[in-house]
Design an enzyme around this catalytic site. Sequence first.
Site, short mmCIF file in Angstrom:
data_model
loop_
_atom_site.label_atom_id
_atom_site.label_comp_id
_atom_site.label_asym_id
_atom_site.label_seq_id
_atom_site.Cartn_x
_atom_site.Cartn_y
_atom_site.Cartn_z
N ASN A 170 -10.01 -0.70 -0.25
CA ASN A 170 -8.40 -0.32 -0.13
C ASN A 170 -7.93 -0.96 -1.65
OD1 ASN A 170 -5.79 -0.57 0.06
ND2 ASN A 170 -6.12 -1.47 2.32
N HIS A 216 -3.53 6.87 1.95
CA HIS A 216 -4.01 5.78 1.49
C HIS A 216 -5.58 5.51 2.10
CE1 HIS A 216 -4.17 1.48 0.93
NE2 HIS A 216 -3.92 1.30 1.76
N CYS A 252 0.69 -1.24 0.07
CA CYS A 252 0.13 -0.21 -0.21
C CYS A 252 0.69 1.11 0.01
CB CYS A 252 -0.94 0.02 1.04
SG CYS A 252 -2.12 -1.46 1.02
N1 ACO Z 1 -18.13 -8.67 9.38
C1 ACO Z 1 -18.80 -9.10 10.58
N2 ACO Z 1 -17.91 -9.27 11.83
C2 ACO Z 1 -16.73 -9.29 11.64
C3 ACO Z 1 -16.01 -8.99 10.43
C4 ACO Z 1 -16.86 -9.00 9.31
N3 ACO Z 1 -16.38 -8.76 7.98
N4 ACO Z 1 -14.60 -8.99 10.74
C5 ACO Z 1 -14.64 -9.26 11.78
N5 ACO Z 1 -15.69 -9.31 12.57
C6 ACO Z 1 -15.78 -9.50 14.00
C7 ACO Z 1 -14.61 -10.19 14.64
O1 ACO Z 1 -14.97 -11.71 14.57
C8 ACO Z 1 -14.75 -9.88 16.20
O2 ACO Z 1 -15.99 -10.59 16.74
P1 ACO Z 1 -15.67 -10.78 18.30
O3 ACO Z 1 -15.72 -9.52 19.09
O4 ACO Z 1 -16.99 -11.69 18.58
O5 ACO Z 1 -14.31 -11.75 18.32
C9 ACO Z 1 -15.43 -8.32 15.94
O6 ACO Z 1 -15.98 -8.19 14.56
C10 ACO Z 1 -14.35 -7.29 15.98
O7 ACO Z 1 -13.07 -7.54 15.29
P2 ACO Z 1 -11.80 -6.83 14.90
O8 ACO Z 1 -11.06 -7.40 14.21
O9 ACO Z 1 -11.60 -6.19 16.42
O10 ACO Z 1 -12.76 -5.65 14.20
P3 ACO Z 1 -12.00 -4.15 13.92
O11 ACO Z 1 -12.79 -3.16 14.36
O12 ACO Z 1 -10.56 -4.07 14.16
O13 ACO Z 1 -12.11 -4.07 12.39
C11 ACO Z 1 -10.55 -4.33 10.25
C12 ACO Z 1 -11.35 -5.01 11.61
C13 ACO Z 1 -11.67 -3.70 9.49
C14 ACO Z 1 -9.85 -5.44 9.54
C15 ACO Z 1 -9.52 -3.45 11.01
O14 ACO Z 1 -8.89 -4.04 12.20
C16 ACO Z 1 -8.81 -2.54 9.83
O15 ACO Z 1 -9.23 -1.85 9.07
N6 ACO Z 1 -7.40 -2.99 10.30
C17 ACO Z 1 -6.46 -2.32 9.21
C18 ACO Z 1 -6.34 -3.29 7.90
C19 ACO Z 1 -5.60 -2.52 6.91
O16 ACO Z 1 -5.61 -1.13 6.61
N7 ACO Z 1 -4.96 -3.15 6.08
C20 ACO Z 1 -4.28 -2.73 4.68
C21 ACO Z 1 -2.97 -2.77 5.09
S1 ACO Z 1 -2.42 -2.05 3.72
C22 ACO Z 1 -1.58 -3.11 2.61
O17 ACO Z 1 -0.62 -3.40 2.48
C23 ACO Z 1 -2.35 -4.34 1.76
#
Ligand code: ACO
Length: 321
Positions: free
Chosen positions: A277, A247, A111
């Site tokens: 993304n 980004h 990214c």
């Molecule tokens: N739908 C419904 N529920 C979900 C989903 C989904 N798609 N994904 C996770 N959950 C659930 C989890 O199981 C968890 O449930 P639990 O509390 O019962 O265990 C709950 O939602 C919370 O999960 P978290 O992982 O804590 O959710 P978070 O708020 O952190 O959101 C996300 C997850 C969106 C992936 C976030 O962490 C994020 O955006 N991180 C950054 C990722 C990123 O930017 N990556 C790109 C990097 S760039 C590159 O180089 C490719």
Amino acid sequence: MTGRITGTGSWVPEQVLDNEALSNIVDTSNQWIRERTGVERRHIAEQETTAEMAAKAGKRALEQAKVDPAKVELILVATISGNEILPCTACRVQEMLGAVQATCFDLNSACTGFLFALNTAQAYLKSGIYRNALVIGAESLSNLINWKDRGTCILFGDGAGAAFLEAEESGRYAQITHSDGEKGKALTCSSRNQKQYAEHPDAPETYMEMDGREVFKFAVSSVPQVIQELLEKEKIPKEEIRFYILHQANIRIIQSVSKRLGEAEEKFPVNIQEYGNTSGASIPILLDELNRKGCLQPGDKLVLAAFGAGLSYGASLLEWK
Ligand code: ACO
């Protein structure tokens, strides 16, 4: 010498996958995705290759700059999702555009790829080795995603964006970048070409795997920090920045960066709702949209900032002309 952006372009596939349709594939919901990420839909390259999207975005940038492809001296494609290992995506783009004079190579920094490619092009232009450069970010992340993993497949999309740079005496460009390989395990994707000699039954998955919380934590601290570092180094008060072009990874990350910098959200344009993304393509797609909508005026100071696999991060300052 500084590279001035004289043309931008972008291209995304027609095929759209919205959150409702995605929730028929994995256990998720439109509401969860919108609230936790800001994504509403993403475009999926079913027919197109990464190189084809890159070439279409590049062509638009060259048309806007009114430059004959045969005059392009350097083509850099930032991508982690080329459809083939050899030849590089940039050479495919060269062939499609007829950019016969160009030297071409790809750059892999996920990214942060477009930002690192822009820095690389600027260094070449500054040294006088090349007089112009076509810098492209292009991704078909839909090919790397595990469509059964709701933690990743909801986030990503496909597309390409491009900027054409021409060297000139005046102008301003500054950059700061960092890499932190110790955090590399937070976001990985193993090669699909590792089992030719001997079959390894315990070979790792060849899909993108991510510790979302770890990446989130990293992003909300590293991005404002590197932007502040850049503004301090360049002695520019933040009030002078017209836009922060970040980004597009998660709307909550962008909001958090705005809050931590004490800058209004209006200075952080977003299009994540439309594309998700798109990794290395997200910054140039957004830049092209702002440019074509007439939002960028001569003299505007822009900060481009990204983070991604590596882990890596960085920010660049440029003055729009
Ligand atoms: N739908 C419904 N529920 C979900 C989903 C989904 N798609 N994904 C996770 N959950 C659930 C989890 O199981 C968890 O449930 P639990 O509390 O019962 O265990 C709950 O939602 C919370 O999960 P978290 O992982 O804590 O959710 P978070 O708020 O952190 O959101 C996300 C997850 C969106 C992936 C976030 O962490 C994020 O955006 N991180 C950054 C990722 C990123 O930017 N990556 C790109 C990097 S760039 C590159 O180089 C490719």
